[in-house]
Design a protein around this motif. Structure first.
Motif, mmCIF file in Angstrom:
data_model
loop_
_atom_site.group_PDB
_atom_site.id
_atom_site.type_symbol
_atom_site.label_atom_id
_atom_site.label_comp_id
_atom_site.label_asym_id
_atom_site.label_seq_id
_atom_site.Cartn_x
_atom_site.Cartn_y
_atom_site.Cartn_z
ATOM 1 N N UNK A 1 0.822 -1.215 0.000
ATOM 2 C CA UNK A 1 0.000 0.000 0.000
ATOM 3 C C UNK A 1 0.858 1.266 0.000
ATOM 4 N N UNK A 2 1.919 1.242 -0.802
ATOM 5 C CA UNK A 2 2.768 2.406 -0.963
ATOM 6 C C UNK A 2 3.887 2.530 0.051
ATOM 7 N N UNK A 3 3.874 1.706 1.089
ATOM 8 C CA UNK A 3 4.918 1.732 2.109
ATOM 9 C C UNK A 3 5.872 0.554 1.909
ATOM 10 N N UNK A 4 7.163 0.790 2.144
ATOM 11 C CA UNK A 4 8.169 -0.270 2.000
ATOM 12 C C UNK A 4 8.675 -0.691 3.378
ATOM 13 N N UNK A 5 8.805 -1.999 3.556
ATOM 14 C CA UNK A 5 9.285 -2.532 4.836
ATOM 15 C C UNK A 5 10.117 -3.779 4.565
ATOM 16 N N UNK A 6 10.949 -4.144 5.520
ATOM 17 C CA UNK A 6 11.751 -5.367 5.447
ATOM 18 C C UNK A 6 11.168 -6.414 6.381
ATOM 19 N N UNK A 7 11.055 -7.643 5.883
ATOM 20 C CA UNK A 7 10.582 -8.752 6.708
ATOM 21 C C UNK A 7 11.584 -9.899 6.617
ATOM 22 N N UNK A 8 11.632 -10.707 7.659
ATOM 23 C CA UNK A 8 12.516 -11.869 7.705
ATOM 24 C C UNK A 8 11.696 -13.144 7.514
ATOM 25 N N UNK A 9 12.188 -14.021 6.641
ATOM 26 C CA UNK A 9 11.548 -15.320 6.433
ATOM 27 C C UNK A 9 12.622 -16.390 6.302
ATOM 28 N N UNK A 10 12.368 -17.540 6.899
ATOM 29 C CA UNK A 10 13.312 -18.663 6.825
ATOM 30 C C UNK A 10 12.678 -19.788 6.012
ATOM 31 N N UNK A 11 13.307 -20.211 4.942
ATOM 32 C CA UNK A 11 12.757 -21.300 4.131
ATOM 33 C C UNK A 11 12.576 -22.579 4.948
ATOM 34 N N UNK A 12 11.573 -23.365 4.558
ATOM 35 C CA UNK A 12 11.290 -24.636 5.207
ATOM 36 C C UNK A 12 11.778 -25.766 4.305
ATOM 37 N N UNK A 13 12.558 -26.698 4.883
ATOM 38 C CA UNK A 13 13.014 -27.846 4.106
ATOM 39 C C UNK A 13 11.887 -28.854 4.018
ATOM 40 N N UNK A 14 11.537 -29.260 2.787
ATOM 41 C CA UNK A 14 10.430 -30.184 2.583
ATOM 42 C C UNK A 14 10.908 -31.628 2.632
ATOM 43 N N UNK A 15 9.966 -32.550 2.551
ATOM 44 C CA UNK A 15 10.294 -33.975 2.581
ATOM 45 C C UNK A 15 11.072 -34.390 1.341
ATOM 46 N N UNK A 16 10.984 -33.578 0.274
ATOM 47 C CA UNK A 16 11.739 -33.863 -0.948
ATOM 48 C C UNK A 16 13.172 -33.346 -0.847
ATOM 49 N N UNK A 17 13.476 -32.600 0.221
ATOM 50 C CA UNK A 17 14.827 -32.107 0.429
ATOM 51 C C UNK A 17 15.087 -30.707 -0.073
ATOM 52 N N UNK A 18 14.120 -30.109 -0.784
ATOM 53 C CA UNK A 18 14.317 -28.735 -1.240
ATOM 54 C C UNK A 18 13.743 -27.763 -0.204
ATOM 55 N N UNK A 19 13.849 -26.461 -0.493
ATOM 56 C CA UNK A 19 13.420 -25.431 0.459
ATOM 57 C C UNK A 19 12.329 -24.556 -0.170
ATOM 58 N N UNK A 20 11.347 -24.198 0.663
ATOM 59 C CA UNK A 20 10.232 -23.380 0.166
ATOM 60 C C UNK A 20 9.820 -22.350 1.216
ATOM 61 N N UNK A 21 9.221 -21.237 0.709
ATOM 62 C CA UNK A 21 8.698 -20.195 1.595
ATOM 63 C C UNK A 21 7.182 -20.244 1.722
#
Length: 435
Positions: free
Chosen positions: A203-223
């Protein structure tokens, strides 16, 4: 001593309170209605008397705050001040180009609003009606929604829930610009189980957020994010000016999943071919189907803005070479009349004008792209499409030799009817969004 209040007196006081509240509510609703019924801006042609009409249910006073703008009411004598009665028309005249101001007062006492009067020379544009393929890049990675991820431990998680939401735009990942979905895929893969810093516009404002990927059962990472970096479709070119400036669609391009207007960093127009038309039926709008030819040799122009009133940009010489019709004057809202008009469209594969009827006109400037209600009356177009179909948005509306607007929407329950936008609202949006 306490004074005893009779039941009759109590009832009288309650009725007075109810009556007073009703009067206040009625006054508030009436004020808002009148405010919305009067446009914020009126465009007029220099050295030409323009007739205007407001849908006012109350007596009002209209004042010109500039001696260059003359008002003419029922007295037929130009002045700087006139009284308006209900739906009474009046005229505006100015010999000088420029921007001036009118003041509207209810009952001649309470200031309702200021109205900007833009006086300019006659504007011309070519009403096109030609189909174009549209491709636009979003301004950042648009968040469509969040989703669940099954972690390697078997736990079902929604890592983005409460952090990001539909309509957010991811501008950068760990300080690096994000313009393509591949940027996100690469960043998540490289981060592994380390936190990512996302720069997000909301909505016109910029902010920084932290997210940590989750390792799936297939071994890759997703958000757990659904994102989109572009959009495309087929629409109709409304007009093009002598300098190549164009307007199309008459409404903005919204994301199909969120319904939100796509914030774009630019785009392109391409050749398209209409392959067929599915006729509309009750409760189901029809649609034009076709193919877009991408590539440098198929480019027709660049898209510079996506607004509620349409998309705008610059057509290239390839497109301009296809425009065979002459330029005609732009008609302003006061030029639009109920009754016969026509729309120009290539839905049949051949550029033609089809007869319509303008059934309703909203002279306010607050509905973005629903200024007119139109009905298709042309037997040929009704036989071909059933009325208005998706892909016809942007088809120019012509009345009395002037370009007055464009088709924008079809009624779901009646495909013969739909909405149109004033041409002046498209031109104003183009000026505000590009300049």
């Amino acid at each position: 001593m306490w004074k005893t209040i009779s039941r009759k007196e109590k009832l009288r006081r309650v009725l007075l309170i109810i009556f007073g509240a009703g009067v206040i509510a009625l006054a508030g609703v009436s004020y808002q209605y009148v405010k919305n019924a009067v446009p914020d801006r009126i465009n007029v042609v220099v050295d030409r008397q323009e007739q205007v009409r407001f849908g006012l249910p109350f007596r009002s006073l209209l004042e010109s705050e500039s001696e260059e703008v003359l008002l003419n009411g029922s007295s037929k004598i130009p002045s700087d001040q006139i009284h308006l009665q209900l739906n009474q028309p009046f005229s505006i005249y100015s010999e000088q180009e420029g921007t001036y101001r009118l003041s509207l007062k209810l009952f001649g006492i309470w200031k309702l609003k200021d109205i900007e009067v833009d006086v300019s020379d006659v504007q011309y544009a070519v009403p096109c009606g030609l189909p174009v393929g549209i491709y636009m890049k979003s301004d950042g990675l648009m968040v469509i929604g969040t989703g669940r991820v099954t972690a390697q431990t078997g736990e079902v998680m929604d890592p983005a829930d409460g952090i990001l939401r539909s309509g957010d735009y991811i501008e950068a990942i760990n300080g690096m610009p994000a313009t393509d979905k591949k940027d996100m895929i690469r960043a998540v893969k490289e981060a592994g189980n380390m936190a990512l810093t996302l720069s997000v516009r909301r909505e016109g404002e910029t902010m920084d957020v932290q997210m940590t990927p989750v390792q799936t059962q297939e071994g890759d990472y997703k958000l757990g994010l659904w994102i989109r970096d572009d959009t495309q479709g087929i629409g109709t070119m409304t007009y093009v000016c002598a300098n190549g400036a164009f307007g199309a669609l008459g409404h903005g391009i919204s994301d199909g999943d969120t319904g939100l207007l796509v914030q774009t960093s630019g785009g392109e127009l391409y050749d398209t071919e209409i392959l067929g038309v599915e006729k509309g039926s009750f409760g189901k709008p029809g649609v034009m189907s076709g193919v877009i030819y991408y590539g440098n040799q198929s480019r027709l122009g660049s898209v510079e803005a996506n607004t509620d009133q349409g998309i705008f940009g610059t057509a290239n010489p390839r497109f301009l070479s296809r425009v065979k019709n002459p330029a005609i004057p732009i008609g302003y809202r006061q030029d639009v009349k109920k009754g016969r008009a026509c729309i120009r469209s290539s839905v049949s594969g051949e550029l033609k004008d089809y007869e319509i009827e303008i059934q309703k006109i909203d002279h306010s400037s607050n509905r973005h792209n629903k200024d007119m209600v139109i009905r298709v009356t042309d037997p040929e177009l009704l036989s071909l499409t059933g009325g208005i179909v998706q892909g016809m948005s942007g088809s120019p509306i012509i009345q009395n030799g002037k370009l007055i607007g464009a088709v924008t929407h079809v009624f779901i329950q009646d495909s013969t009817r739909g909405y149109g936008i004033f041409a002046e609202n498209m031109l104003e949006a183009a000026e505000n969004s590009i300049n």
